[in-house]
Design a protein around this motif. Structure first.
Motif, PDB file in Angstrom:
ATOM      1  N   GLY A 133      33.744  45.483  45.217  1.00 18.44           N
ATOM      2  CA  GLY A 133      34.581  46.681  45.123  1.00 18.44           C
ATOM      3  C   GLY A 133      35.759  46.384  44.208  1.00 18.44           C
ATOM      4  N   VAL A 134      36.969  46.371  44.782  1.00 21.13           N
ATOM      5  CA  VAL A 134      38.126  46.032  43.960  1.00 21.13           C
ATOM      6  C   VAL A 134      38.129  44.534  43.684  1.00 21.13           C
ATOM      7  CG1 VAL A 134      39.571  47.934  44.790  1.00 21.13           C
ATOM      8  CG2 VAL A 134      39.726  45.735  45.912  1.00 21.13           C
ATOM      9  N   ARG A 135      38.704  44.169  42.569  1.00 20.48           N
ATOM     10  CA  ARG A 135      38.827  42.746  42.208  1.00 20.48           C
ATOM     11  C   ARG A 135      40.227  42.481  41.679  1.00 20.48           C
ATOM     12  NH1 ARG A 135      33.838  42.484  38.109  1.00 20.48           N
ATOM     13  NH2 ARG A 135      32.129  42.836  39.554  1.00 20.48           N
ATOM     14  N   CYS A 136      40.745  41.331  42.060  1.00 19.75           N
ATOM     15  CA  CYS A 136      41.972  40.864  41.433  1.00 19.75           C
ATOM     16  C   CYS A 136      41.588  40.267  40.076  1.00 19.75           C
ATOM     17  CB  CYS A 136      42.684  39.844  42.322  1.00 19.75           C
ATOM     18  SG  CYS A 136      41.776  38.308  42.615  1.00 19.75           S
ATOM     19  N   ALA A 137      42.559  40.013  39.237  1.00 21.84           N
ATOM     20  CA  ALA A 137      42.277  39.484  37.902  1.00 21.84           C
ATOM     21  C   ALA A 137      41.549  38.140  37.971  1.00 21.84           C
ATOM     22  CB  ALA A 137      43.578  39.345  37.115  1.00 21.84           C
ATOM     23  N   ALA A 138      41.939  37.283  38.920  1.00 25.13           N
ATOM     24  CA  ALA A 138      41.301  35.963  39.034  1.00 25.13           C
ATOM     25  C   ALA A 138      39.829  36.092  39.422  1.00 25.13           C
ATOM     26  CB  ALA A 138      42.040  35.107  40.055  1.00 25.13           C
ATOM     27  N   ARG A 139      39.524  36.966  40.386  1.00 22.14           N
ATOM     28  CA  ARG A 139      38.128  37.148  40.804  1.00 22.14           C
ATOM     29  C   ARG A 139      37.313  37.788  39.683  1.00 22.14           C
ATOM     30  NH1 ARG A 139      33.805  35.191  42.885  1.00 22.14           N
ATOM     31  NH2 ARG A 139      32.465  36.687  43.915  1.00 22.14           N
ATOM     32  N   ASN A 140      37.910  38.733  38.987  1.00 27.64           N
ATOM     33  CA  ASN A 140      37.219  39.384  37.875  1.00 27.64           C
ATOM     34  C   ASN A 140      36.840  38.358  36.809  1.00 27.64           C
ATOM     35  OD1 ASN A 140      36.351  42.009  36.725  1.00 27.64           O
ATOM     36  ND2 ASN A 140      37.754  41.395  35.095  1.00 27.64           N
ATOM     37  N   ALA A 141      37.752  37.435  36.521  1.00 26.28           N
ATOM     38  CA  ALA A 141      37.468  36.391  35.536  1.00 26.28           C
ATOM     39  C   ALA A 141      36.367  35.454  36.051  1.00 26.28           C
ATOM     40  CB  ALA A 141      38.731  35.596  35.223  1.00 26.28           C
ATOM     41  N   GLU A 142      36.406  35.131  37.351  1.00 26.44           N
ATOM     42  CA  GLU A 142      35.394  34.256  37.949  1.00 26.44           C
ATOM     43  C   GLU A 142      33.976  34.792  37.783  1.00 26.44           C
ATOM     44  OE1 GLU A 142      37.155  31.849  41.800  1.00 26.44           O
ATOM     45  OE2 GLU A 142      36.123  33.734  42.116  1.00 26.44           O
ATOM     46  N   VAL A 143      33.830  36.103  37.963  1.00 23.76           N
ATOM     47  CA  VAL A 143      32.488  36.695  37.899  1.00 23.76           C
ATOM     48  C   VAL A 143      32.107  37.129  36.491  1.00 23.76           C
ATOM     49  CG1 VAL A 143      32.528  37.416  40.305  1.00 23.76           C
ATOM     50  CG2 VAL A 143      33.254  39.022  38.523  1.00 23.76           C
ATOM     51  N   GLY A 144      32.967  36.851  35.527  1.00 25.86           N
ATOM     52  CA  GLY A 144      32.657  37.197  34.141  1.00 25.86           C
ATOM     53  C   GLY A 144      32.902  38.655  33.801  1.00 25.86           C
ATOM     54  N   GLY A 145      33.760  39.323  34.574  1.00 29.78           N
ATOM     55  CA  GLY A 145      34.084  40.730  34.312  1.00 29.78           C
ATOM     56  C   GLY A 145      34.899  40.886  33.044  1.00 29.78           C
TER      57      GLY A 145
END
Length: 187
Positions: A124-136
């Motif tokens: 669902g929502v992602r913080c910037a760090a999680r987004n970077a982790e998953v390649g967003g």
């Protein structure tokens, strides 16, 4: 080359999770053939309502259990807990770097109703760090509460994508991974 290995490992993990979910759900359905779906009982509902109306409009003669199990966690809609939309990072944020857009919540609920079976939200929502982790991507709608990744066990990606489009969502299907990305259209 490193990104290729990351993509392969992510795809493998997602595939394993989907297969595990399918096996689990299949084993549940084989144990209880043709069992009616348990109705969602909210705290505001009383036991004075003896009949339950399923999604197909039929009325069940089954009485509401004397002591219904009530999940006290906050609900986003009739079928989804707020927790299902929260950021799943490893503690970079409190789970809510931004709020989910209410219109997105409504459309995902409409999608679940159109499918007639559970829809699983994987992101669902992602913080910037999680987004970077998953390649967003840097401009990810997940970081703004405007997107979610999901799948529906027992339903093909193409069918799910078609139903999502019918509810007014923009979609990006990931056929090889077995899920779709949905987001609100830009106004």
């Amino acid at each position: 080359m490193k990104n290729l290995y990351k993509r392969i490992s992510r795809s493998t993990i997602i595939t394993i999770l989907i297969l595990t979910s399918c096996v689990f759900l299949t084993s549940l359905s084989s144990r209880v053939p043709d069992a009616p779906e348990e109705p969602l009982v909210l705290e505001s509902e009383t036991q004075e309502q003896p009949l339950v109306t399923p999604a197909d409009g039929a009325v069940s003669e089954e009485p509401v259990p004397e002591e219904p199990v009530i999940d006290s966690r906050p609900w986003a809609s009739a079928h989804f807990l707020m927790d299902e939309y929260a950021c799943d990072c490893a503690g970079y944020c409190d789970g809510w770097p931004t709020e989910m857009n209410p219109e997105l919540l409504e459309r995902i609920e409409a999608l679940r109703m159109a499918c007639g079976r559970p829809v699983i939200i994987t992101s669902g929502v992602r913080c910037a760090a999680r987004n970077a982790e998953v390649g967003g991507v840097a401009w990810s709608f997940h970081k703004k509460g405007l997107a979610a990744d999901l799948y529906c066990p027992g339903m093909g990606v193409g069918d799910l994508a078609e139903r999502a489009q019918e509810t007014g969502l923009n979609i990006l299907p990931y056929y090889s991974s077995g899920y779709i990305h949905v987001e609100l259209p830009l106004s």
